[in-house]
Design an enzyme around this catalytic site. Structure first.
Site, PDB file in Angstrom:
ATOM      1  N   ASN A 107       0.677  -1.524   0.156  1.00 32.39           N
ATOM      2  CA  ASN A 107       0.122   0.353   0.006  1.00 32.39           C
ATOM      3  C   ASN A 107       0.455   1.535  -0.052  1.00 32.39           C
ATOM      4  O   ASN A 107       0.406   2.229  -0.709  1.00 32.39           O
ATOM      5  CB  ASN A 107      -0.949   0.558   0.837  1.00 32.39           C
ATOM      6  CG  ASN A 107      -2.273  -1.286   0.897  1.00 32.39           C
ATOM      7  OD1 ASN A 107      -3.078  -0.491   0.120  1.00 32.39           O
ATOM      8  ND2 ASN A 107      -1.773  -1.766   1.348  1.00 32.39           N
ATOM      9  N   ILE A 186      -1.506   2.433  17.856  1.00 34.21           N
ATOM     10  CA  ILE A 186      -1.107   3.610  17.900  1.00 34.21           C
ATOM     11  C   ILE A 186      -1.189   5.031  18.978  1.00 34.21           C
ATOM     12  O   ILE A 186      -2.574   4.902  19.510  1.00 34.21           O
ATOM     13  CB  ILE A 186      -1.918   5.158  16.561  1.00 34.21           C
ATOM     14  CG1 ILE A 186      -1.724   4.720  15.148  1.00 34.21           C
ATOM     15  CG2 ILE A 186      -1.748   6.757  16.798  1.00 34.21           C
ATOM     16  CD1 ILE A 186      -0.444   4.646  14.598  1.00 34.21           C
ATOM     17  N   ASN A 200      -6.292   5.076   8.314  1.00 42.34           N
ATOM     18  CA  ASN A 200      -5.581   2.770   7.929  1.00 42.34           C
ATOM     19  C   ASN A 200      -6.672   2.607   7.369  1.00 42.34           C
ATOM     20  O   ASN A 200      -7.671   3.270   7.298  1.00 42.34           O
ATOM     21  CB  ASN A 200      -5.717   2.497   9.775  1.00 42.34           C
ATOM     22  CG  ASN A 200      -5.939   1.535   9.885  1.00 42.34           C
ATOM     23  OD1 ASN A 200      -4.654   1.032   9.053  1.00 42.34           O
ATOM     24  ND2 ASN A 200      -6.370   0.218  10.243  1.00 42.34           N
ATOM     25  N   HIS A 202      -7.981  -1.053   6.508  1.00 40.69           N
ATOM     26  CA  HIS A 202      -8.147  -2.558   7.118  1.00 40.69           C
ATOM     27  C   HIS A 202      -8.820  -4.122   6.284  1.00 40.69           C
ATOM     28  O   HIS A 202      -8.945  -2.887   4.987  1.00 40.69           O
ATOM     29  CB  HIS A 202      -8.946  -2.498   8.682  1.00 40.69           C
ATOM     30  CG  HIS A 202      -9.170  -4.176   8.542  1.00 40.69           C
ATOM     31  ND1 HIS A 202      -8.218  -4.197  10.016  1.00 40.69           N
ATOM     32  CD2 HIS A 202     -10.291  -4.897   8.880  1.00 40.69           C
ATOM     33  CE1 HIS A 202      -8.793  -5.760  10.462  1.00 40.69           C
ATOM     34  NE2 HIS A 202      -9.606  -5.760   9.839  1.00 40.69           N
ATOM     35  N   GLU A 272      -7.228  -2.682  -2.481  1.00 44.67           N
ATOM     36  CA  GLU A 272      -6.764  -2.198  -1.142  1.00 44.67           C
ATOM     37  C   GLU A 272      -6.486  -1.299  -1.298  1.00 44.67           C
ATOM     38  O   GLU A 272      -6.368   0.134  -1.515  1.00 44.67           O
ATOM     39  CB  GLU A 272      -5.611  -2.980  -0.210  1.00 44.67           C
ATOM     40  CG  GLU A 272      -6.786  -3.325   1.322  1.00 44.67           C
ATOM     41  CD  GLU A 272      -5.461  -3.983   1.879  1.00 44.67           C
ATOM     42  OE1 GLU A 272      -5.166  -2.925   2.179  1.00 44.67           O
ATOM     43  OE2 GLU A 272      -6.129  -5.493   2.122  1.00 44.67           O
TER      44      GLU A 272
HETATM   45  C1  GRF Z   1      -3.090  -4.542   4.422  1.00 42.68           C
HETATM   46  O1  GRF Z   1      -3.970  -5.770   3.894  1.00 42.68           O
HETATM   47  C2  GRF Z   1      -3.398  -4.183   5.474  1.00 42.68           C
HETATM   48  O2  GRF Z   1      -5.245  -3.440   4.927  1.00 42.68           O
HETATM   49  C3  GRF Z   1      -3.318  -3.725   6.293  1.00 42.68           C
HETATM   50  O3  GRF Z   1      -1.784  -4.712   6.356  1.00 42.68           O
HETATM   51  C4  GRF Z   1      -1.854  -4.643   5.022  1.00 42.68           C
HETATM   52  C5  GRF Z   1      -0.660  -4.520   4.498  1.00 42.68           C
HETATM   53  O4  GRF Z   1      -0.159  -5.498   3.499  1.00 42.68           O
HETATM   54  N1  GRF Z   1      -3.472  -3.225   7.590  1.00 42.68           N
HETATM   55  P1  GRF Z   1       1.065  -3.922   3.003  1.00 42.68           P
HETATM   56  O5  GRF Z   1       1.713  -4.461   3.678  1.00 42.68           O
HETATM   57  O6  GRF Z   1       0.389  -2.762   2.545  1.00 42.68           O
HETATM   58  O7  GRF Z   1       1.481  -5.415   1.562  1.00 42.68           O
END
Ligand code: GRF
Length: 308
Positions: A107, A186, A200, A202, A272
């Site tokens: 991400n 946090i 955040n 999720h 995501e």
């Molecule tokens: C993602 O699935 C996010 O939703 C969660 O942790 C994971 C992080 O994945 N909070 P990455 O490190 O961004 O690949």
């Protein structure tokens, strides 16, 4: 626009020129004796709603470079200006971002790439991690993004404390904090220091399958075991608990009959990357507005009257 211009012109040094009006922010350029500066003034949706009915907008000083004033204008003036303004984004100050990761950081990479491509009007100034050797931290170093270790622990004596982290982020003049797979809670100091400024992501449709212990594949296993037919990522503001802050955006993905947790995770993760970029883009353009009951809404870039 003339009426609004002359109103503001009376309370700021002249000549004063409008360069941007968004639902949350009015940006004007003003020429003072010393220099030409940009004046960016945030205001809230409730105030905007009043402005659209032609009543008073009250704008307040937010930062050293932000000047406050009061003015009156009509909906027609604001709309016609918004419609003809095509220079607004380039003239709005880019936001300064801190990203928090504990893992691979896909991400983080998606947001970084979007910023480089101009899809996000901001720059990642610093990466915060509790795992100095994680993929996200390596990517940051490869891209000359400073890495801060947080929190302090037996294995990370060089890490910073919560108070030091707040001070460091202030030194970087960070506007927003983006958690992207950061597994530590946090601390309250950070939540209080950056109100309505921490996001955040999720990997489930909150409030289902969230909270302490719901991370990584555990989330997707629980979704499959529950028999839920839909899952998907949630972007939410962060409060002092796990996964309970106000929801900003969600995407729905199907849960298939023969899904493994890994397959579902991959399908959700794909969404995501798009969802987080979309929300961060809105955040950096001041397109997130707060409904009176405290729910954050995104204002469409194409149609500032459309909230979702
Ligand atoms: C993602 O699935 C996010 O939703 C969660 O942790 C994971 C992080 O994945 N909070 P990455 O490190 O961004 O690949």
């Amino acid at each position: 626009m003339e009426a609004l211009g002359s109103m503001i012109g009376t309370s700021l040094p002249s000549p004063t020129k409008f360069i941007h009006m968004s639902p949350k922010c009015l940006t004007i350029r003003l020429a003072s004796r010393d220099a030409v500066s940009h004046c960016k003034v945030p205001y809230r949706r409730q105030v905007l709603a009043k402005a659209f009915s032609g009543s008073e907008i009250v704008l307040q000083k937010a930062r050293s470079k932000t000047w406050g004033f009061e003015c009156r204008c009509s909906a027609q003036e604001m709309e016609s200006y918004a419609a003809t303004d095509n220079t607004s984004q380039s003239l709005t100050q880019r936001k300064r971002l801190a990203v928090f990761v504990s893992g691979g950081g896909s991400n983080f990479k998606a947001i970084h790439e979007a910023a480089k491509e101009g899809l996000v009007h901001g720059d990642i100034m610093v990466l915060v991690t509790d795992k100095p050797g994680c993929g996200g931290a390596e990517y940051a170093r490869d891209n000359q993004i400073p890495v801060i270790i947080f929190p302090r622990s037996m294995s990370s004596p060089d890490a910073v404390s919560a108070a030091e982290l707040v001070a460091t982020l202030r030194n970087f003049e960070v506007d927003f904090l983006l958690l992207a797979g950061f597994l530590k809670l946090i601390p309250i100091e950070l939540v209080q220091a950056f109100p309505r400024s921490i996001l955040n992501i999720h990997p489930s449709l909150l409030p289902a399958f969230g909270g302490k212990g719901f991370y990584g594949l555990k989330v997707h296993k629980a979704v499959i075991a529950s028999g839920a037919r839909y899952s998907g990522p949630t972007v939410h503001f962060v409060d002092e608990r796990y996964d309970t802050g106000r929801i900003v955006a969600q995407r729905v993905v199907p849960v298939l009959a023969d899904d493994t947790a890994e397959q579902l995770a991959a399908r959700v993760l794909h969404q995501e990357h798009q969802l987080y970029v979309e929300v961060v883009s809105a955040l950096c353009e001041d397109r997130i507005v707060w409904r009176e009951d405290g729910v954050p809404l995104i204002c469409s870039r194409e149609n500032p009257n459309k909230l979702y």
